[in-house]
Design a protein around this motif. Sequence first.
Motif: not given
Length: 473
Positions: A255-260, A264-266, A276-281
């Motif tokens: 699950n964490p790997v899938a979330a990462i 990253a794709e988002a 992009r900043t929100a997704r990076l956070e």
Amino acid sequence: MNAGLGRTPSLRTRLFVLLVVPLVFVALASSVVRYWSAQDMSKALYDDTLKVVAHAVAREVVLTKGDLVADALLDSLVGALGDPIFYQVRAADGRFVTGHSDAPIPSEGLDVPGGTPVFFDSHYHGRPVRVVILREFIADIDFDGWTTVQVWQTVTQRQALSLSLVGQSVFNLLLIVGSAAILFWFGINWGLTPLTDLRSAVGLRSASDLRPIRRPVPHEVAPLVETINSLFARLRAELDRRNAFIGNAAHQLRNPVAAIQAQAEAALSASSDSGRTARLEDLAQAARQLSRMSHQLLNFDIANEGRGDDLQPPSDLTGLVADVARRHVPRALRAHVDIELEPATEPLPIAGNRVMLEEAIDNLIDNGLKYGCAEGGRLSLVVERMGNMAALTVADDGPGIPPEASERVFDRFVRLSEDSDGGCGLGLSIVRAIAQRAGGDVGIIAVNNGCTVRMKLPIAQLENSGIDSMAAE
């Protein structure tokens, strides 16, 4: 290492040497005893014969009135005894009667009683001889009185007889030892057949076949088979634990790997800088969660293995708790949580890996801050002695743990809440594994409010000087 093992004698060779070498020494000792016995026997045999010859010479000289003993008689005596025979006869007054005038001279003080033969060793013309002196009373006009007859003989045949007897004895012993060695070798091979069969049975097994060995073996080998079966059982349990752990870990990490990957794709597809900043956070948060989970998984494995438990001296439990709690003070201040530490009244040294002990304490405090004192409250840390155990009690005033889940929370990957709190359900499992490795345990204490967890560890035995120095600190 393999070369060293290769030079170690096999069990078959060791048994053979242990059986045959003592037998060889016994045979050698028997040969020495047999040689002495053969010498005594040949000496007694030839001495008796020499005594008879002395009597015969005395009778022959009397019958011939002092003439030499007949050549036919001497030849027959020599033929019977094998060594040349020499003699001398002297009358009662010491007068030389017949025989060889240069007879061996007995040692001074040699007592020759009448009618009793006396033997001694000497040399005649440079050759060793055996001599008998016999004094006989002869009532005859020519020998009136005690006539002295002295007969001597070389000892070549005596020695030859002794060596012949010893040779026969040695040959018989060698035959016996050789036959026994052959029988020992085949007997040892036959006796070690169960071990050979056991080795073949174990060697034919695959790496995953850890079933108990059921092959019948002699009772002397039964403890070895039981030990091997016990090892197989421990290996099977360890493999099952590892397989279950790997399966659970893979499931939890997925699950964490899938979330990462999703974050990253988002971030890559974000249309604005703010998006992009929100997704990076979110990506950083997922990475931190994965890092925390990886750290917990590694600590859980180390705790179960018990690596490094004996590498460090005992540590004072109060000092450990104080050091770990100090690291959580900033976090507690941000959450408006009061951390209270009640130290023990005496040093409580506990043995084990200091890093892992701190990890257990850290997990207990982390759980209390995360689940029991999330928004304000009080976290109590009490270190005390309970019998021969050192105890750490961590109490919070949060929602607590339901009684039916008081044991289940110590299982791996068990979480009572599915909230996104960054936990992975390994904290209390790690605490229990570390505590049990150190000889203690951890459990939930039933209370009316909040949650109370108590970890007990055995107090290490230290010299007085070590305790005093720890108390001074």
